[in-house]
Design an enzyme around this catalytic site. Structure first.
Site, short mmCIF file in Angstrom:
data_model
loop_
_atom_site.label_atom_id
_atom_site.label_comp_id
_atom_site.label_asym_id
_atom_site.label_seq_id
_atom_site.Cartn_x
_atom_site.Cartn_y
_atom_site.Cartn_z
N THR A 225 -7.80 2.72 -18.05
CA THR A 225 -7.55 1.91 -16.87
C THR A 225 -8.46 2.37 -15.72
O THR A 225 -9.27 3.28 -15.88
CB THR A 225 -6.09 2.01 -16.43
OG1 THR A 225 -5.81 3.37 -16.05
CG2 THR A 225 -5.14 1.59 -17.56
N ASN B 104 5.48 0.80 -11.33
CA ASN B 104 4.34 1.03 -12.21
C ASN B 104 3.15 1.66 -11.49
O ASN B 104 2.46 2.51 -12.03
CB ASN B 104 3.92 -0.31 -12.84
CG ASN B 104 2.51 -0.29 -13.39
OD1 ASN B 104 2.25 0.23 -14.47
ND2 ASN B 104 1.57 -0.86 -12.63
N ASP C 89 0.86 -1.18 0.00
CA ASP C 89 0.00 0.00 0.00
C ASP C 89 0.89 1.23 0.00
O ASP C 89 1.50 1.57 1.02
CB ASP C 89 -0.91 -0.01 1.23
CG ASP C 89 -1.89 1.17 1.23
OD1 ASP C 89 -1.84 2.00 0.29
OD2 ASP C 89 -2.69 1.27 2.18
N TYR D 294 -0.81 15.88 -9.61
CA TYR D 294 -0.46 14.70 -10.42
C TYR D 294 0.70 15.02 -11.36
O TYR D 294 1.68 14.27 -11.44
CB TYR D 294 -1.68 14.24 -11.22
CG TYR D 294 -1.39 13.12 -12.18
CD1 TYR D 294 -1.22 11.81 -11.71
CD2 TYR D 294 -1.28 13.34 -13.55
CE1 TYR D 294 -0.95 10.77 -12.59
CE2 TYR D 294 -1.01 12.31 -14.43
CZ TYR D 294 -0.85 11.03 -13.95
OH TYR D 294 -0.57 10.00 -14.82
N LYS E 12 4.58 13.44 -11.49
CA LYS E 12 5.16 12.78 -12.66
C LYS E 12 6.48 13.42 -13.08
O LYS E 12 7.38 12.74 -13.56
CB LYS E 12 4.15 12.76 -13.80
CG LYS E 12 2.96 11.85 -13.53
CD LYS E 12 3.44 10.45 -13.19
CE LYS E 12 2.37 9.52 -12.70
NZ LYS E 12 2.88 8.17 -12.40
#
Length: 337
Positions: free
Chosen positions: A243, A118, A91, A208, A212
């Site tokens: 996804t 990933n 987790d 986000y 990245k």
């Protein structure tokens, strides 16, 4: 340059490196974070299982992880050289879980040939201003701080794999970026404002994109620190695929994205497969950015040269922000090292 770069990442050419190009990997050990059904990690694990390798798949949920393993091992037709699939609970929202996952891996394996970082969190998978168990902004905490902690805890196994390998560049750590890393208009100059790290910003898309860029920074800094030891570190944008990251996104947005840009997760799996196993990725490519569905992008072709300047160390004319970001992430996780 910016439009061309964006277009080729949204609409890549067909993959040239697939499971058909991978020789037997029997005797090698792989770990893929995030491997549940419907995700890119699942597709990657499915490919890796057919190489004869021992593959560790992680998930927050034991049930979902075991379901994924069952789906892969019982799929038909069976691969000619099936490997071994194992589950480890992980987790990324809790650094204690990260530490335990690394310890569990160490109890079972003495080496690790390739680590695919990933797993990650998309903007719509968190609430605004949500934090991790340790109080970090949720997206940055999971995508960067936890990923770096796991990677560092697995360094003994990565080093052992280098000692056992004859092929330079075959022991790798793969980090996951996104097209948002250099095409999000809300990004800070030079990619990351180091002085603002730790601030819980209300914009989930901004957080986000920042995470990245952070993964890109970590990949480059790991290459600088450990490339001479034989550990090859690269970052990849797997591509825009449909996804679970979009499960909680506004339906209208998902409708148009599926119609215009989202593709099958298996294609993104090819990007990760290329990054981890392609012989075209060589030691001199350490820290480089890999585009969908498996293409190495040179620094000079990046549309955001300010980010490249931020990444590079001071001795190369850069700002040294990759090093500073690495050190900041280390500091956040120091109690779990």
């Amino acid at each position: 340059m910016a439009f061309r770069d964006m277009y080729t990442q949204f609409y890549p050419p067909k993959p040239k490196f697939t499971e058909r190009h991978v020789p037997s990997q029997k005797g090698r050990v792989f770990l893929v974070t995030g491997g549940t059904i419907g995700g890119v990690g699942f597709e990657l694990c499915k490919m890796l299982f057919g190489t004869g390798a021992t593959v560790y798949l992680t998930s927050r949920s034991k049930n979902r992880g075991e379901e994924a393993i069952k789906a892969i091992t019982e799929s038909s037709p069976a691969p000619a050289t099936p490997g071994i699939l194992k589950f480890i609970q992980l987790d990324l929202n809790d650094l204690a879980s990260v530490k335990e996952a690394a310890a569990e891996f160490a109890r079972q394996e003495s080496k690790l040939d390739v680590l695919w970082n990933n797993a990650g969190t998309a903007p719509f998978q968190v609430q605004p201003s949500e934090t991790t168990v340790q109080g970090h902004e949720a997206i940055m905490g999971r995508n960067c701080i936890a990923a770096l902690l796991l990677t560092q805890l697995l360094l003994p196994q990565l080093r052992a794999a280098v000692a056992a390998q004859m092929t330079p560049g075959s022991v790798r750590v793969i980090w996951t970026a996104s097209i948002a890393a250099d095409h999000d208009s809300g990004l800070d100059p030079n990619g990351i404002d180091i002085d603002q790290l730790g601030t819980v910003h209300p914009s989930r898309t901004r957080n986000y994109a920042l995470s990245k860029v952070g993964n890109w920074f970590l990949a480059r800094e790991m290459a600088r620190r450990y490339g001479s030891e034989g550990i090859l570190s690269v970052v990849q944008n797997p591509g825009n695929t449909s996804t679970h990251g979009y499960d909680t996104a506004p339906p209208v947005l998902v409708f148009f994205m599926k119609a215009l840009i989202l593709q099958k997760p298996k294609l993104a799996g090819y990007t990760e497969l290329f990054a981890g196993l392609s012989p075209d990725v060589k030691p001199e490519h350490g820290g480089m950015y890999i585009m969908p569905w498996g293409r190495i992008r040179r620094d000079e072709d990046c549309p955001r040269q300010d980010i490249i300047r931020g990444i590079k160390p001071e001795e190369q004319g850069g700002l040294g922000n990759a090093r500073r970001f690495w050190e900041w992430c280390e500091l956040q996780a120091k109690d779990y090292m």
